[in-house]
Write an enzyme that holds these catalytic residues in place. Structure first.
Site, short mmCIF file in Angstrom:
data_model
loop_
_atom_site.label_atom_id
_atom_site.label_comp_id
_atom_site.label_asym_id
_atom_site.label_seq_id
_atom_site.Cartn_x
_atom_site.Cartn_y
_atom_site.Cartn_z
CB CYS A 114 -0.95 0.00 1.19
SG CYS A 114 -2.16 -1.31 1.07
CG HIS A 254 -3.13 3.55 1.99
ND1 HIS A 254 -3.64 3.16 0.76
CD2 HIS A 254 -3.21 2.46 2.80
CE1 HIS A 254 -4.00 1.90 0.85
NE2 HIS A 254 -3.77 1.44 2.07
CG ASN A 284 -6.55 -0.82 1.20
OD1 ASN A 284 -5.89 -0.33 0.29
ND2 ASN A 284 -6.00 -1.32 2.30
N1 ACO Z 1 -17.87 -8.43 9.64
C1 ACO Z 1 -18.27 -8.67 10.90
N2 ACO Z 1 -17.42 -8.94 11.90
C2 ACO Z 1 -16.10 -8.96 11.59
C3 ACO Z 1 -15.62 -8.72 10.29
C4 ACO Z 1 -16.57 -8.46 9.29
N3 ACO Z 1 -16.23 -8.21 8.01
N4 ACO Z 1 -14.28 -8.80 10.30
C5 ACO Z 1 -13.91 -9.08 11.56
N5 ACO Z 1 -15.01 -9.18 12.35
C6 ACO Z 1 -15.09 -9.47 13.77
C7 ACO Z 1 -13.89 -10.21 14.27
O1 ACO Z 1 -14.02 -11.60 14.06
C8 ACO Z 1 -13.90 -9.86 15.73
O2 ACO Z 1 -14.84 -10.66 16.39
P1 ACO Z 1 -14.57 -11.22 17.87
O3 ACO Z 1 -14.44 -9.98 18.72
O4 ACO Z 1 -15.77 -12.04 18.13
O5 ACO Z 1 -13.29 -11.98 17.78
C9 ACO Z 1 -14.40 -8.41 15.73
O6 ACO Z 1 -15.08 -8.24 14.48
C10 ACO Z 1 -13.32 -7.37 15.88
O7 ACO Z 1 -12.28 -7.67 14.97
P2 ACO Z 1 -10.98 -6.77 14.85
O8 ACO Z 1 -10.06 -7.39 13.84
O9 ACO Z 1 -10.45 -6.49 16.22
O10 ACO Z 1 -11.64 -5.43 14.25
P3 ACO Z 1 -11.01 -4.03 14.06
O11 ACO Z 1 -11.82 -3.04 14.72
O12 ACO Z 1 -9.53 -4.02 14.32
O13 ACO Z 1 -11.21 -3.80 12.49
C11 ACO Z 1 -9.92 -3.82 10.47
C12 ACO Z 1 -10.59 -4.66 11.54
C13 ACO Z 1 -10.97 -3.05 9.73
C14 ACO Z 1 -9.19 -4.76 9.51
C15 ACO Z 1 -8.90 -2.84 11.11
O14 ACO Z 1 -8.14 -3.50 12.08
C16 ACO Z 1 -7.96 -2.19 10.13
O15 ACO Z 1 -8.34 -1.37 9.32
N6 ACO Z 1 -6.64 -2.50 10.21
C17 ACO Z 1 -5.60 -1.81 9.47
C18 ACO Z 1 -5.55 -2.21 8.02
C19 ACO Z 1 -4.40 -1.50 7.31
O16 ACO Z 1 -4.11 -0.35 7.55
N7 ACO Z 1 -3.71 -2.23 6.43
C20 ACO Z 1 -2.58 -1.65 5.76
C21 ACO Z 1 -2.79 -1.58 4.32
S1 ACO Z 1 -3.20 -3.12 3.55
C22 ACO Z 1 -1.85 -3.63 2.53
O17 ACO Z 1 -0.76 -3.13 2.59
C23 ACO Z 1 -2.10 -4.74 1.57
#
Ligand code: ACO
Length: 327
Positions: A114, A254, A284
């Site tokens: 990214c 980004h 994304n």
């Molecule tokens: N729908 C419903 N529930 C979900 C989903 C979904 N799509 N995805 C995860 N959950 C659930 C999980 O299973 C978890 O459930 P649990 O509490 O029962 O275990 C709960 O939601 C919370 O999950 P988290 O992973 O803690 O959720 P978070 O608030 O962290 O959001 C996300 C996840 C959106 C991925 C976030 O962490 C994020 O944006 N991370 C950074 C991503 C990023 O910047 N990446 C860099 C670029 S990508 C690249 O370089 C290719």
């Protein structure tokens, strides 16, 4: 005055097919409410079956060249930032060169996930500053949808397809790229990865069976590092140029998560109307997200000559990068 590089044209392209959150509700155990609240994403674009990464590059590049008033034959270097190229070899940049009809260009790909577009911008800036290139085409393009596990709700709701392109040329004026900053922490390589298909895990029945050709992400761990790192990055980038946050006209981040974008904007005390956001519409798009957003704000007339524009990204590697531009 020394040579600087200047963006003289921008372009972008996203596939026509829209996949919205309600479509995903039918595929995996998720909800529009969860995706919107946790990420800010409402829709993403998905390429047609036979559309390739270089096809997306081509559309964005034609627009950028047209905006710059540059003909494909005049381009002397093509850089494509991507992690989802047409094939491992040759480079997508060489395939784009053929489709574009740009026979006088060198061509190579660059992968910083990214952060790829900003890594590319930094490399491009050096080519222009040293006089090694006079008309350079830089593209950020991804066909992420081909590398998603549509049964994994933690990743398939996040990504989309698209491409953005810029033309860079030398200038002795005050406008141009003021500085670029690149970082990586390879000890965190497994936070975001696509482990199959390379020389460590060549394609086999086993890699396919184990889903190793899909993007994997430790989302929550990545989120925490991203927020912390980007807050520091934007402040240090401005400081390196003696520019105050209040002087900033536009932040082009980004587009991974609206909560990350808002946290960075808050740290800069920047109102959200001075932040480019498109992840609600495109998700994304990895290395394409910044050049698509840049093209959108440029075409909407939201950038004025002399404006300070800050670009920042964070992604697999882990990598992070920034650039300050005087428009
Ligand atoms: N729908 C419903 N529930 C979900 C989903 C979904 N799509 N995805 C995860 N959950 C659930 C999980 O299973 C978890 O459930 P649990 O509490 O029962 O275990 C709960 O939601 C919370 O999950 P988290 O992973 O803690 O959720 P978070 O608030 O962290 O959001 C996300 C996840 C959106 C991925 C976030 O962490 C994020 O944006 N991370 C950074 C991503 C990023 O910047 N990446 C860099 C670029 S990508 C690249 O370089 C290719």
């Amino acid at each position: 005055m020394q040579w600087k590089s200047k963006i003289t044209g921008t372009g972008s392209y996203v596939p026509e097919k829209v996949l919205d959150n309600s479509d995903l509700e039918k595929k995996v155990d998720t909800s529009d409410e969860w995706i919107t609240e946790r990420t800010g994403i409402r829709q993403r674009r998905i390429a047609r079956d036979r559309q390739t990464n270089s096809d997306l590059c081509l559309e964005a590049s034609r627009q950028a060249l047209h905006a710059a008033g540059v003909k494909p034959r005049e381009i002397d270097l093509i850089i494509v930032a991507t992690m989802s190229g047409d094939m491992p070899m040759p480079s997508t940049a060489s395939i784009l060169q053929r489709k574009l009809g740009a026979p006088n260009a060198g061509a190579f790909d660059l992968n910083a996930a990214c952060s790829g577009f900003l890594y590319g911008l930094s490399v491009a800036d050096k080519f222009i500053r040293t006089g090694a290139s006079r008309k350079l085409l830089l593209v950020g393009a991804e066909l992420n949808s081909r590398f998603l596990d549509w049964k994994d709700r933690t990743t398939c709701v996040l990504f989309g397809d698209g491409a953005g392109a810029v033309v860079l040329e030398p200038t002795r004026g005050r406008s141009g790229i003021l500085s670029t900053h690149l970082y990586s922490d390879g000890t965190l390589w497994d936070f975001i990865c696509l482990p199959g298909g390379g020389s460590e895990n060549p394609p086999s029945l086993k890699t396919v069976r184990e889903g190793m050709h899909f993007i994997k992400m430790k989302g929550n761990e990545t989120f925490k590092v991203a927020v912390r790192t980007l807050e520091k990055l934007v402040l240090s980038t401005l400081k390196a140029n003696n520019v105050e946050p209040s002087e900033l006209a536009m932040l082009i981040p980004h587009q991974a998560n609206l909560r990350i974008i808002s946290a960075t904007a808050r740290r800069l005390r920047l109102p959200m109307d001075r932040v480019a956001v498109n992840l609600d519409r495109y998700g994304n798009t990895s290395s394409a997200s910044i050049p698509i957003a840049l093209d959108e704000v440029a075409r909407a007339g939201r950038l004025k000559k002399g404006d300070y524009v800050l670009l920042e990204a964070f992604g697999a590697g882990l990598t992070w990068a920034s650039a300050l531009i005087k428009w």
